[in-house]
Write a protein that holds these residues in place. Sequence first.
Motif, mmCIF file in Angstrom:
data_model
loop_
_atom_site.group_PDB
_atom_site.id
_atom_site.type_symbol
_atom_site.label_atom_id
_atom_site.label_comp_id
_atom_site.label_asym_id
_atom_site.label_seq_id
_atom_site.Cartn_x
_atom_site.Cartn_y
_atom_site.Cartn_z
ATOM 1 N N LYS A 66 0.770 -1.000 -0.030
ATOM 2 C CA LYS A 66 -0.017 -0.162 -0.105
ATOM 3 C C LYS A 66 0.809 1.339 0.032
ATOM 4 N N ARG A 67 2.133 0.939 -0.061
ATOM 5 C CA ARG A 67 3.017 2.227 0.289
ATOM 6 C C ARG A 67 3.785 2.625 -0.720
ATOM 7 N N SER A 68 3.190 3.329 -1.788
ATOM 8 C CA SER A 68 3.986 3.733 -3.204
ATOM 9 C C SER A 68 5.208 4.719 -2.953
ATOM 10 N N LEU A 69 5.470 5.241 -1.845
ATOM 11 C CA LEU A 69 6.451 6.314 -1.762
ATOM 12 C C LEU A 69 7.774 5.605 -1.061
ATOM 13 N N ILE A 70 7.885 4.215 -0.871
ATOM 14 C CA ILE A 70 8.823 3.635 -0.275
ATOM 15 C C ILE A 70 10.045 3.759 -1.328
ATOM 16 N N THR A 71 11.041 4.342 -0.481
ATOM 17 C CA THR A 71 12.393 4.241 -0.960
ATOM 18 C C THR A 71 13.371 3.295 -0.624
ATOM 19 N N SER A 72 13.179 2.613 0.517
ATOM 20 C CA SER A 72 14.307 1.782 1.019
ATOM 21 C C SER A 72 13.415 0.691 1.672
ATOM 22 N N LEU A 73 13.774 -0.672 1.598
ATOM 23 C CA LEU A 73 13.091 -1.622 1.949
ATOM 24 C C LEU A 73 14.187 -2.749 2.657
ATOM 25 N N PHE A 74 14.117 -3.151 3.710
ATOM 26 C CA PHE A 74 15.148 -3.991 4.382
ATOM 27 C C PHE A 74 14.096 -5.253 5.079
ATOM 28 N N PHE A 75 14.313 -6.563 4.428
ATOM 29 C CA PHE A 75 14.034 -7.730 5.143
ATOM 30 C C PHE A 75 15.288 -8.396 5.782
ATOM 31 N N GLN A 76 15.521 -7.934 7.039
ATOM 32 C CA GLN A 76 16.739 -8.163 7.622
ATOM 33 C C GLN A 76 16.758 -9.727 8.330
ATOM 34 N N GLU A 77 17.662 -10.659 7.955
ATOM 35 C CA GLU A 77 17.580 -11.855 8.579
ATOM 36 C C GLU A 77 16.339 -12.795 8.309
ATOM 37 N N VAL A 78 15.588 -12.363 7.273
ATOM 38 C CA VAL A 78 14.340 -12.966 7.213
ATOM 39 C C VAL A 78 14.405 -13.816 5.830
ATOM 40 N N PRO A 79 14.799 -15.232 5.980
ATOM 41 C CA PRO A 79 14.929 -15.843 4.777
ATOM 42 C C PRO A 79 13.394 -16.220 4.104
ATOM 43 N N LEU A 80 13.153 -15.397 2.870
ATOM 44 C CA LEU A 80 12.055 -15.585 2.429
ATOM 45 C C LEU A 80 11.853 -16.904 1.416
ATOM 46 N N GLY A 81 10.751 -17.421 1.537
ATOM 47 C CA GLY A 81 10.790 -18.931 0.678
ATOM 48 C C GLY A 81 9.831 -18.432 -0.400
ATOM 49 N N ASP A 82 9.378 -19.047 -1.351
ATOM 50 C CA ASP A 82 8.694 -19.148 -2.711
ATOM 51 C C ASP A 82 7.711 -18.224 -2.404
ATOM 52 N N PRO A 83 6.722 -18.500 -1.526
ATOM 53 C CA PRO A 83 5.375 -17.908 -1.449
ATOM 54 C C PRO A 83 5.684 -16.248 -0.785
ATOM 55 N N GLU A 84 6.445 -16.282 -0.228
ATOM 56 C CA GLU A 84 6.857 -14.670 0.424
ATOM 57 C C GLU A 84 7.479 -13.774 -0.682
ATOM 58 N N VAL A 85 8.275 -14.264 -1.486
ATOM 59 C CA VAL A 85 8.842 -13.845 -2.475
ATOM 60 C C VAL A 85 7.847 -13.482 -3.779
ATOM 61 N N ILE A 86 6.892 -14.250 -4.028
ATOM 62 C CA ILE A 86 6.100 -13.806 -4.863
ATOM 63 C C ILE A 86 5.066 -12.629 -4.403
ATOM 64 N N LEU A 87 4.653 -12.782 -3.109
ATOM 65 C CA LEU A 87 4.065 -11.595 -2.534
ATOM 66 C C LEU A 87 4.930 -10.204 -2.449
ATOM 67 N N PHE A 88 5.811 -10.642 -1.971
ATOM 68 C CA PHE A 88 6.976 -9.182 -1.950
ATOM 69 C C PHE A 88 7.032 -8.619 -3.409
ATOM 70 N N SER A 89 7.354 -9.475 -4.361
ATOM 71 C CA SER A 89 7.519 -8.941 -5.633
ATOM 72 C C SER A 89 6.384 -8.043 -6.188
ATOM 73 N N GLU A 90 4.952 -8.575 -5.817
ATOM 74 C CA GLU A 90 3.895 -8.056 -6.247
ATOM 75 C C GLU A 90 3.895 -6.378 -5.372
ATOM 76 N N ALA A 91 4.660 -6.568 -4.242
ATOM 77 C CA ALA A 91 4.698 -5.234 -3.483
ATOM 78 C C ALA A 91 5.413 -4.284 -4.293
ATOM 79 N N LEU A 92 6.740 -4.998 -4.779
ATOM 80 C CA LEU A 92 7.703 -3.934 -5.482
ATOM 81 C C LEU A 92 6.828 -3.176 -6.641
ATOM 82 N N ARG A 93 6.020 -3.785 -7.122
ATOM 83 C CA ARG A 93 5.360 -3.465 -8.483
ATOM 84 C C ARG A 93 4.562 -1.824 -8.153
ATOM 85 N N HIS A 94 4.439 -1.700 -6.769
ATOM 86 C CA HIS A 94 3.615 -0.573 -6.193
ATOM 87 C C HIS A 94 4.792 0.508 -5.653
#
Length: 332
Positions: A66-94
């Motif tokens: 929901k945050r289109s103004l994001i310039t920096s995004l850190f997922f620190q020490e959070v190993p993302l699996g395939d489902p999270e990567v797909i969700l995360f990728s959708e967020a990046l498009r915004h």
Amino acid sequence: RHAPALQRIGFVVGGRTASFADSTSVRAFEELARTIREVPETQTIMLSLEGQEDSTIEVMVEAIRKRSLITSLFFQEVPLGDPEVILFSEALRHAPGLQIISLTLRSIRDEVMQVLSDALRHAPALQSVSMKFGDVSDECWKVLSGALRHAPLLQSISLTLGAISAVGMRALSEALRNAPALQSISLSVQEISDQAVKILSDAIGHAPASQTISLTILNISGEGLKVLGEAVQHAPALQSISLTLIGISDQVLQVLGEAIRHAPALQSITFTLINIRNEGMGVLSDALRHAPALQSISIKLGGINDEVVELLSDAVRNAPALQSISLSLGRG
């Protein structure tokens, strides 16, 4: 919510937090997510959710979307699996204004890397990429490289991985070659072949704007390091170099010394050298004399004798701009 100019939000949630299955924890994370959504000026989000279940990450990613103004995004020490990567990728498009991204990925399938890479293509302002990988196929490297080539403003790339083949390194190198603004290269790899090192070296030689090169390569041959040292000579803007080397020969140090001589702007050196001989330290010390801009030296030496220490001391005395020195010395 009452800080409308807030630009930076960080959450650290350790493994001792109640399980996400707990209703209290569910409400807590929903509240955090709502905060992200409702602070309109949020530009930086840092998350460390170690020990949480995957569904926790899903809640946070949905908020990020929901945050289109994001310039920096850190997922620190959070190993993302395939489902999270797909969700995360959708967020990046915004988040078309995204400039900095830091991710830790588990073993990732080719088709999922394709989804992530497609999302990165929607981040034309991307300047810094930091990724930690589990097992990654050659096809994944090709796909990721294709995405990075669409980031003309890329200034910094940092990769941590277990191993990379020559094919994978060739794909990565193509991305480095097409990053005219690239200033910082950081690569940590446990196993790499001489062929892959040669490919990397060629890419470094085509990144003339490089100011910082940090390499941690645990298993590299003398021939591989020789090629790498020759490549560094073609980075005249180099200001900082960091190397972790174990069991290198005097001949290789000769090449490394020559590289230092060709880096007149060099300001910072960090070396971890194990089992270095007198002749090798003599070569290195002589090279340090030709680094007039050198301000910081951090050296860890193992398996040394008194003569090696004397040679190092002589080099320090001839570094007039030196402001900081850090030494860790261990005898053989």
